[in-house]
Design a protein around this motif. Sequence first.
Motif, mmCIF file in Angstrom:
data_model
loop_
_atom_site.group_PDB
_atom_site.id
_atom_site.type_symbol
_atom_site.label_atom_id
_atom_site.label_comp_id
_atom_site.label_asym_id
_atom_site.label_seq_id
_atom_site.Cartn_x
_atom_site.Cartn_y
_atom_site.Cartn_z
ATOM 1 N N ALA A 68 0.823 -1.215 0.000
ATOM 2 C CA ALA A 68 0.000 0.000 0.000
ATOM 3 C C ALA A 68 0.856 1.263 0.000
ATOM 4 C CB ALA A 68 -0.950 -0.016 1.202
ATOM 5 N N ALA A 69 1.984 1.219 0.722
ATOM 6 C CA ALA A 69 2.868 2.393 0.759
ATOM 7 C C ALA A 69 3.452 2.680 -0.621
ATOM 8 C CB ALA A 69 3.982 2.168 1.776
ATOM 9 N N GLU A 70 3.744 1.592 -1.356
ATOM 10 C CA GLU A 70 4.260 1.757 -2.722
ATOM 11 C C GLU A 70 3.206 2.389 -3.629
ATOM 12 O OE1 GLU A 70 7.589 0.644 -5.468
ATOM 13 O OE2 GLU A 70 7.264 1.342 -3.421
ATOM 14 N N VAL A 71 1.953 2.010 -3.418
ATOM 15 C CA VAL A 71 0.858 2.625 -4.189
ATOM 16 C C VAL A 71 0.807 4.125 -3.894
ATOM 17 C CG1 VAL A 71 -1.647 2.707 -4.525
ATOM 18 C CG2 VAL A 71 -0.499 0.500 -4.222
ATOM 19 N N GLY A 72 0.925 4.473 -2.643
ATOM 20 C CA GLY A 72 0.892 5.880 -2.258
ATOM 21 C C GLY A 72 2.024 6.671 -2.873
ATOM 22 N N ARG A 73 3.240 6.079 -2.855
ATOM 23 C CA ARG A 73 4.395 6.769 -3.446
ATOM 24 C C ARG A 73 4.203 6.974 -4.952
ATOM 25 N NH1 ARG A 73 7.219 3.599 0.325
ATOM 26 N NH2 ARG A 73 7.570 1.939 -1.218
ATOM 27 N N ALA A 74 3.657 5.972 -5.627
ATOM 28 C CA ALA A 74 3.458 6.074 -7.079
ATOM 29 C C ALA A 74 2.498 7.204 -7.421
ATOM 30 C CB ALA A 74 2.926 4.748 -7.631
ATOM 31 N N PHE A 75 1.424 7.297 -6.660
ATOM 32 C CA PHE A 75 0.451 8.353 -6.963
ATOM 33 C C PHE A 75 0.922 9.725 -6.501
ATOM 34 C CE2 PHE A 75 -2.371 4.749 -7.732
ATOM 35 C CZ PHE A 75 -2.998 5.183 -8.896
ATOM 36 N N GLN A 76 1.782 9.750 -5.508
ATOM 37 C CA GLN A 76 2.375 11.018 -5.113
ATOM 38 C C GLN A 76 3.267 11.542 -6.238
ATOM 39 O OE1 GLN A 76 1.914 13.003 -2.250
ATOM 40 N NE2 GLN A 76 2.991 14.397 -3.631
ATOM 41 N N GLU A 77 4.064 10.643 -6.824
ATOM 42 C CA GLU A 77 4.928 11.063 -7.941
ATOM 43 C C GLU A 77 4.094 11.471 -9.154
ATOM 44 O OE1 GLU A 77 8.137 8.496 -8.979
ATOM 45 O OE2 GLU A 77 8.669 8.057 -6.894
ATOM 46 N N ALA A 78 3.008 10.754 -9.384
ATOM 47 C CA ALA A 78 2.131 11.116 -10.502
ATOM 48 C C ALA A 78 1.546 12.509 -10.285
ATOM 49 C CB ALA A 78 1.021 10.086 -10.657
ATOM 50 N N SER A 79 1.166 12.800 -9.037
ATOM 51 C CA SER A 79 0.639 14.137 -8.719
ATOM 52 C C SER A 79 1.707 15.202 -8.900
ATOM 53 C CB SER A 79 0.115 14.162 -7.273
ATOM 54 O OG SER A 79 -0.987 13.296 -7.117
ATOM 55 N N ASP A 80 2.919 14.871 -8.500
ATOM 56 C CA ASP A 80 4.023 15.834 -8.642
ATOM 57 C C ASP A 80 4.308 16.152 -10.114
ATOM 58 O OD1 ASP A 80 4.277 15.860 -5.910
ATOM 59 O OD2 ASP A 80 5.964 14.441 -5.856
ATOM 60 N N SER A 81 3.973 15.204 -11.007
ATOM 61 C CA SER A 81 4.274 15.414 -12.439
ATOM 62 C C SER A 81 3.230 16.267 -13.152
ATOM 63 C CB SER A 81 4.368 14.055 -13.146
ATOM 64 O OG SER A 81 3.076 13.467 -13.310
ATOM 65 N N LEU A 82 2.169 16.622 -12.454
ATOM 66 C CA LEU A 82 1.093 17.398 -13.093
ATOM 67 C C LEU A 82 1.615 18.716 -13.648
ATOM 68 C CD1 LEU A 82 -1.834 16.882 -10.557
ATOM 69 C CD2 LEU A 82 -1.914 16.322 -13.000
ATOM 70 N N GLN A 83 1.292 18.966 -14.911
ATOM 71 C CA GLN A 83 1.676 20.220 -15.569
ATOM 72 C C GLN A 83 0.437 20.822 -16.229
ATOM 73 O OE1 GLN A 83 4.713 21.746 -15.636
ATOM 74 N NE2 GLN A 83 5.562 20.143 -14.294
ATOM 75 N N SER A 84 0.181 22.080 -15.961
ATOM 76 C CA SER A 84 -0.997 22.731 -16.551
ATOM 77 C C SER A 84 -0.774 23.004 -18.027
ATOM 78 C CB SER A 84 -1.301 24.039 -15.825
ATOM 79 O OG SER A 84 -0.201 24.927 -15.898
ATOM 80 N N ASN A 85 -1.828 22.913 -18.783
ATOM 81 C CA ASN A 85 -1.798 23.213 -20.221
ATOM 82 C C ASN A 85 -2.022 24.710 -20.382
ATOM 83 O OD1 ASN A 85 -2.214 23.473 -22.979
ATOM 84 N ND2 ASN A 85 -3.464 21.626 -23.159
ATOM 85 N N GLU A 86 -0.955 25.474 -20.220
ATOM 86 C CA GLU A 86 -1.084 26.934 -20.189
ATOM 87 C C GLU A 86 -1.562 27.506 -21.524
ATOM 88 O OE1 GLU A 86 -1.070 29.123 -17.774
ATOM 89 O OE2 GLU A 86 -0.816 27.464 -16.354
ATOM 90 N N GLU A 87 -1.197 26.846 -22.610
ATOM 91 C CA GLU A 87 -1.642 27.353 -23.907
ATOM 92 C C GLU A 87 -3.160 27.262 -24.031
ATOM 93 O OE1 GLU A 87 -0.834 26.734 -28.706
ATOM 94 O OE2 GLU A 87 0.249 25.527 -27.233
ATOM 95 N N LEU A 88 -3.721 26.117 -23.636
ATOM 96 C CA LEU A 88 -5.172 25.960 -23.692
ATOM 97 C C LEU A 88 -5.851 26.898 -22.701
ATOM 98 C CD1 LEU A 88 -7.687 24.512 -24.724
ATOM 99 C CD2 LEU A 88 -7.299 22.751 -22.981
#
Length: 512
Positions: A68-88
């Motif tokens: 479960a901790a590994e699942v949490g780390r994976a989704f934390q990294e996925a959240s950290d990778s979020l980038q807004s589509n500033e052009e849109l």
Amino acid sequence: MSLTSNYTTLILDIGDVLFSWSPQTNTSISPKVLRRILSSPTWIDYERGRISQAECYTRVGGEFSIDAAEVGRAFQEASDSLQSNEELISVIRHLKARSNGMLHVFAMSNISAPDYEVLRTKPVDWSLFDDIFISAAVGERKPNLGFYKAVLLSTGADPSRTIFVDDKRENVLSARSLGMRGIVFDDHRKVVRALYNLLGDPVERGRQYLTLNAKKLLSVTDSGIFLRENFAQLLILEATDDRNLVNLTDTPRTWNFFQGKPLLTTEEYPYDLDTTSLGLVVTSSPEDVAHSVMDDMLDYIDDDGIVQTYFDHHRPRFDPVVCINVLTLFYSYGRGHQLDRTLRWIHEVLLHRAYLDGTRYYVTPECFLYFLGRLLEISNDVHLAVYLKPLLIERVQERIGAEGDAMALSMRLRLCAYLGLRNNVDLRALLPLQCEDGGWEVGWVYKYPTTGIRIGNRGLTTSVAVKAILEMQRFLSPLPSPSTASAITASSVATASVRTSDHSHVDPLVLG
């Protein structure tokens, strides 16, 4: 009628539309497994707000044999990778500001409450949205209809005036099933163009394009070579009545197609009857000059009575569109009878559909039909109308709905407006071809006969498209929308249906 947008609401997905993210993490969970987790029943319950984050990670861990901790780390990294589509986001901001308060923008996302809290920490202008709806708060997820209905109820949005954008086709399908205009976010540029076209005034945007590119509306070949030529400039001037948009070669009598040195042809390129006829009519040449040139043109008629293309007896060429443009000049000055045999040949070309594959110099069937309609409109000759107009109506009807580029569609629409034929079908095809900058895509008009290289001009296509849309307004209220497409198609064909075996009879629809 107004050509401004009928849409007042824009609903956008967040993930993979307004934000991008990476499923690639530094954990043992592969991108493939991560995406499988996102579509699992447990994750769906999590996004509906039915279970906590801790319970979700524990259950997912058990289902996929992952700590479960590994699942949490994976989704934390996925959240950290979020980038807004500033052009849109910038495009949406611009469209909303330009709407003068008429456009309301909402976000609608399948997302858990904890993940949404993280998302809101991202540096984005959240004030752009009038409201944001998340599945965890509503208790429903896309593509379930309940989520959409809850959003429509809360916002008071009219589905028929609402645009919905999502990267998943099933989510878009659900929106469409409720009457919304759905756009699949599968190509950024395509979606941006669609938003500009749906939320903007096509005529205003087209005019802005022409103004911003004034004096720079050059022609281009299909091989990417830019040409300075007079013919397209004259047609732009005729469509817009704005001399400030075009560059024209000053000429006292006859005109050459090229401005300056010819390209992709012989070094010495003769003056031609086609450009000269167009130039004398469009620029309202003095009568004495026009009559003098027409006297010269009568020396360039072959043994069949057909007027030729060039002021050069060593270059015998003829083309029905060139003939029509010369006829337009002669009829404009009351001398059409002098080209009677040429006119009869044009009638035969029209009768037997000889133009269907284009002509020697012109690419599409619409070029022949368009310039023939122009002849009738400019000449305003009753006898000429009786001779040609009923048959022209039939031939134009045959082309409604046929494939064509933006120029062919615009020509066809202008013809229909002149002839009194309702044509929503081609208008619906033309409107989405408008580009982000407000101009229309280049359409091919003429060609080099030896090589087949085609020539077009975005300025010309745009000016004729704008004119066509304005002229079709009297038939359409409001502009056609996808929800009425089927009914429109049927009514267009029925309304336009004119059949006559006697081409000397003018149907009342023509005069109406």
